[in-house]
Scaffold this motif. Structure first.
Motif, PDB file in Angstrom:
ATOM      1  N   GLU A  36       0.827  -1.204   0.000  1.00 30.53           N
ATOM      2  CA  GLU A  36       0.000   0.000   0.000  1.00 30.53           C
ATOM      3  C   GLU A  36       0.868   1.264   0.000  1.00 30.53           C
ATOM      4  OE1 GLU A  36      -4.122  -1.002   2.223  1.00 30.53           O
ATOM      5  OE2 GLU A  36      -2.307  -1.392   3.402  1.00 30.53           O
ATOM      6  N   TRP A  37       1.936   1.284   0.804  1.00 25.48           N
ATOM      7  CA  TRP A  37       2.830   2.451   0.847  1.00 25.48           C
ATOM      8  C   TRP A  37       3.571   2.640  -0.475  1.00 25.48           C
ATOM      9  CZ3 TRP A  37       1.898   6.170   3.872  1.00 25.48           C
ATOM     10  CH2 TRP A  37       1.389   5.956   5.147  1.00 25.48           C
ATOM     11  N   LYS A  38       3.789   1.554  -1.204  1.00 21.21           N
ATOM     12  CA  LYS A  38       4.466   1.662  -2.507  1.00 21.21           C
ATOM     13  C   LYS A  38       3.602   2.381  -3.539  1.00 21.21           C
ATOM     14  CE  LYS A  38       7.513  -2.328  -2.111  1.00 21.21           C
ATOM     15  NZ  LYS A  38       7.871  -3.655  -2.668  1.00 21.21           N
ATOM     16  N   ARG A  39       2.315   2.550  -3.263  1.00 21.31           N
ATOM     17  CA  ARG A  39       1.416   3.234  -4.189  1.00 21.31           C
ATOM     18  C   ARG A  39       1.213   4.707  -3.824  1.00 21.31           C
ATOM     19  NH1 ARG A  39      -1.697  -1.652  -3.369  1.00 21.31           N
ATOM     20  NH2 ARG A  39      -3.162  -0.420  -2.152  1.00 21.31           N
ATOM     21  N   VAL A  40       2.101   5.244  -3.003  1.00 20.04           N
ATOM     22  CA  VAL A  40       1.997   6.637  -2.552  1.00 20.04           C
ATOM     23  C   VAL A  40       3.118   7.462  -3.167  1.00 20.04           C
ATOM     24  CG1 VAL A  40       2.107   8.157  -0.537  1.00 20.04           C
ATOM     25  CG2 VAL A  40       0.957   5.942  -0.360  1.00 20.04           C
ATOM     26  N   ALA A  41       2.798   8.677  -3.556  1.00 21.38           N
ATOM     27  CA  ALA A  41       3.817   9.638  -3.991  1.00 21.38           C
ATOM     28  C   ALA A  41       3.807  10.798  -2.996  1.00 21.38           C
ATOM     29  CB  ALA A  41       3.533  10.145  -5.394  1.00 21.38           C
ATOM     30  N   TRP A  42       4.985  11.318  -2.708  1.00 19.86           N
ATOM     31  CA  TRP A  42       5.142  12.414  -1.749  1.00 19.86           C
ATOM     32  C   TRP A  42       5.672  13.637  -2.482  1.00 19.86           C
ATOM     33  CZ3 TRP A  42       3.332  11.090   2.951  1.00 19.86           C
ATOM     34  CH2 TRP A  42       3.269   9.739   3.263  1.00 19.86           C
ATOM     35  N   SER A  43       5.232  14.814  -2.083  1.00 17.58           N
ATOM     36  CA  SER A  43       5.758  16.042  -2.676  1.00 17.58           C
ATOM     37  C   SER A  43       5.884  17.110  -1.599  1.00 17.58           C
ATOM     38  CB  SER A  43       4.854  16.547  -3.800  1.00 17.58           C
ATOM     39  OG  SER A  43       3.646  17.070  -3.280  1.00 17.58           O
ATOM     40  N   ILE A  83      16.805  29.919  -3.303  1.00 14.18           N
ATOM     41  CA  ILE A  83      15.992  29.292  -4.336  1.00 14.18           C
ATOM     42  C   ILE A  83      14.979  28.380  -3.646  1.00 14.18           C
ATOM     43  CG2 ILE A  83      17.616  27.374  -4.629  1.00 14.18           C
ATOM     44  CD1 ILE A  83      16.918  27.398  -7.623  1.00 14.18           C
ATOM     45  N   THR A  84      13.773  28.358  -4.177  1.00 10.22           N
ATOM     46  CA  THR A  84      12.748  27.451  -3.678  1.00 10.22           C
ATOM     47  C   THR A  84      12.521  26.377  -4.739  1.00 10.22           C
ATOM     48  OG1 THR A  84      11.686  29.183  -2.390  1.00 10.22           O
ATOM     49  CG2 THR A  84      10.354  27.239  -2.892  1.00 10.22           C
ATOM     50  N   LEU A  85      12.523  25.132  -4.292  1.00  9.48           N
ATOM     51  CA  LEU A  85      12.331  23.990  -5.185  1.00  9.48           C
ATOM     52  C   LEU A  85      11.131  23.172  -4.721  1.00  9.48           C
ATOM     53  CD1 LEU A  85      16.026  22.746  -5.423  1.00  9.48           C
ATOM     54  CD2 LEU A  85      14.805  24.195  -7.054  1.00  9.48           C
ATOM     55  N   TRP A  86      10.382  22.654  -5.681  1.00  8.37           N
ATOM     56  CA  TRP A  86       9.310  21.704  -5.414  1.00  8.37           C
ATOM     57  C   TRP A  86       9.710  20.397  -6.064  1.00  8.37           C
ATOM     58  CZ3 TRP A  86       6.582  18.595  -8.645  1.00  8.37           C
ATOM     59  CH2 TRP A  86       5.471  17.927  -8.115  1.00  8.37           C
ATOM     60  N   GLY A  87       9.457  19.296  -5.379  1.00  9.10           N
ATOM     61  CA  GLY A  87       9.780  18.003  -5.953  1.00  9.10           C
ATOM     62  C   GLY A  87       8.846  16.925  -5.452  1.00  9.10           C
ATOM     63  N   THR A  88       8.941  15.758  -6.096  1.00  5.98           N
ATOM     64  CA  THR A  88       8.113  14.627  -5.710  1.00  5.98           C
ATOM     65  C   THR A  88       8.896  13.329  -5.888  1.00  5.98           C
ATOM     66  OG1 THR A  88       5.953  13.569  -6.017  1.00  5.98           O
ATOM     67  CG2 THR A  88       7.066  14.329  -8.003  1.00  5.98           C
ATOM     68  N   PHE A  89       8.484  12.306  -5.145  1.00  2.57           N
ATOM     69  CA  PHE A  89       9.101  10.990  -5.266  1.00  2.57           C
ATOM     70  C   PHE A  89       8.112   9.926  -4.821  1.00  2.57           C
ATOM     71  CE2 PHE A  89       9.885  12.238  -0.934  1.00  2.57           C
ATOM     72  CZ  PHE A  89       9.738  11.077  -0.191  1.00  2.57           C
ATOM     73  N   SER A  90       8.380   8.713  -5.247  1.00  2.00           N
ATOM     74  CA  SER A  90       7.590   7.560  -4.820  1.00  2.00           C
ATOM     75  C   SER A  90       8.547   6.387  -4.677  1.00  2.00           C
ATOM     76  CB  SER A  90       6.510   7.240  -5.865  1.00  2.00           C
ATOM     77  OG  SER A  90       7.108   6.758  -7.043  1.00  2.00           O
ATOM     78  N   TRP A  91       7.997   5.255  -4.312  1.00  2.01           N
ATOM     79  CA  TRP A  91       8.809   4.039  -4.208  1.00  2.01           C
ATOM     80  C   TRP A  91       9.461   3.727  -5.552  1.00  2.01           C
ATOM     81  CZ3 TRP A  91      10.124   0.777  -0.258  1.00  2.01           C
ATOM     82  CH2 TRP A  91      10.666  -0.456  -0.622  1.00  2.01           C
ATOM     83  N   ALA A  92       8.718   3.976  -6.642  1.00  2.00           N
ATOM     84  CA  ALA A  92       9.161   3.566  -7.966  1.00  2.00           C
ATOM     85  C   ALA A  92      10.193   4.492  -8.599  1.00  2.00           C
ATOM     86  CB  ALA A  92       7.951   3.465  -8.902  1.00  2.00           C
ATOM     87  N   VAL A 107      -2.393  29.350  -6.949  1.00  2.08           N
ATOM     88  CA  VAL A 107      -2.453  29.164  -8.401  1.00  2.08           C
ATOM     89  C   VAL A 107      -1.176  28.499  -8.910  1.00  2.08           C
ATOM     90  CG1 VAL A 107      -2.540  30.387 -10.610  1.00  2.08           C
ATOM     91  CG2 VAL A 107      -4.068  31.058  -8.759  1.00  2.08           C
ATOM     92  N   LYS A 108      -0.032  28.933  -8.406  1.00  7.49           N
ATOM     93  CA  LYS A 108       1.245  28.344  -8.831  1.00  7.49           C
ATOM     94  C   LYS A 108       1.302  26.873  -8.420  1.00  7.49           C
ATOM     95  CE  LYS A 108       4.623  31.037  -8.645  1.00  7.49           C
ATOM     96  NZ  LYS A 108       5.691  31.947  -8.301  1.00  7.49           N
ATOM     97  N   TYR A 109       0.852  26.572  -7.198  1.00 10.00           N
ATOM     98  CA  TYR A 109       0.850  25.194  -6.715  1.00 10.00           C
ATOM     99  C   TYR A 109      -0.041  24.317  -7.601  1.00 10.00           C
ATOM    100  CZ  TYR A 109       0.240  21.198  -3.649  1.00 10.00           C
ATOM    101  OH  TYR A 109       0.193  19.930  -3.141  1.00 10.00           O
ATOM    102  N   LEU A 110      -1.231  24.803  -7.929  1.00  3.69           N
ATOM    103  CA  LEU A 110      -2.146  24.027  -8.769  1.00  3.69           C
ATOM    104  C   LEU A 110      -1.580  23.824 -10.168  1.00  3.69           C
ATOM    105  CD1 LEU A 110      -5.570  25.499  -7.620  1.00  3.69           C
ATOM    106  CD2 LEU A 110      -4.582  23.268  -7.038  1.00  3.69           C
ATOM    107  N   ASN A 111      -0.854  24.810 -10.691  1.00  2.00           N
ATOM    108  CA  ASN A 111      -0.204  24.647 -11.994  1.00  2.00           C
ATOM    109  C   ASN A 111       0.868  23.565 -11.935  1.00  2.00           C
ATOM    110  OD1 ASN A 111      -1.745  26.556 -13.322  1.00  2.00           O
ATOM    111  ND2 ASN A 111      -0.292  28.212 -12.956  1.00  2.00           N
ATOM    112  N   ILE A 112       1.642  23.535 -10.860  1.00  2.79           N
ATOM    113  CA  ILE A 112       2.665  22.494 -10.702  1.00  2.79           C
ATOM    114  C   ILE A 112       2.009  21.117 -10.629  1.00  2.79           C
ATOM    115  CG2 ILE A 112       4.377  21.539  -9.111  1.00  2.79           C
ATOM    116  CD1 ILE A 112       5.223  24.437  -8.505  1.00  2.79           C
ATOM    117  N   ILE A 113       0.920  21.025  -9.885  1.00  6.89           N
ATOM    118  CA  ILE A 113       0.204  19.751  -9.775  1.00  6.89           C
ATOM    119  C   ILE A 113      -0.254  19.296 -11.165  1.00  6.89           C
ATOM    120  CG2 ILE A 113      -1.860  18.615  -8.833  1.00  6.89           C
ATOM    121  CD1 ILE A 113       0.419  19.188  -6.789  1.00  6.89           C
ATOM    122  N   ALA A 114      -0.859  20.212 -11.932  1.00  9.99           N
ATOM    123  CA  ALA A 114      -1.381  19.854 -13.256  1.00  9.99           C
ATOM    124  C   ALA A 114      -0.267  19.548 -14.251  1.00  9.99           C
ATOM    125  CB  ALA A 114      -2.255  20.990 -13.792  1.00  9.99           C
TER     126      ALA A 114
END
Length: 129
Positions: A36-43, A83-92, A107-114
């Motif tokens: 179940e945890w392997k199906r999660v992505a973190w940002s 500098i501010t960075l946004w990133g994401t990772f998962s098990w994979a 708005v900037k956050y929602l654009n990054i998500i999309a």
């Protein structure tokens, strides 16, 4: 010259409600399996300072101003940059890293998500799981 006119940004502490929501989330997921945890992505996003990274507050002031209230309440020294960075990772896989210009607003956050997170999720979890 206004050297003492800028105050550092203060990040609000977690409220009682925030702490309660985090505790509830943790309790709801405490029995998850490894699969179940392997199906999660973190940002998240983080700000990295180029200078003055020791956490001390610095104040710019003219000679003789060191005891003025406007120069003793946490004003920061100009310059340094960061500098501010946004990133994401998962098990994979590691996901994209995005440079965040200026301040992270809704708005900037929602654009990054999309533009970044959705394609990453489609790549990492092609079955939509």
């Amino acid at each position: 010259m206004g050297l003492c006119s800028r105050r550092p940004t203060r990040v609000p502490l977690l409220t009682k409600s925030h702490r309660q929501l985090r505790l509830e989330w943790t309790r709801e997921h405490r029995d998850w399996t490894m699969d179940e945890w392997k199906r999660v992505a973190w940002s998240d996003e983080s700000r990295f300072l180029i200078h003055h990274v020791d956490g001390r507050v610095r104040v710019r002031r003219l000679p003789g101003e060191q005891l003025l209230p406007s120069c003793t309440s946490g004003h920061t020294q100009a310059g340094g940059g960061g500098i501010t960075l946004w990133g994401t990772f998962s098990w994979a896989a590691l996901g994209p890293v995005v440079v965040v210009e200026k301040t992270m607003k809704a708005v900037k956050y929602l654009n990054i998500i999309a533009e970044q997170l959705h394609p990453y999720m489609a790549f990492v979890f092609p079955t939509g799981n």
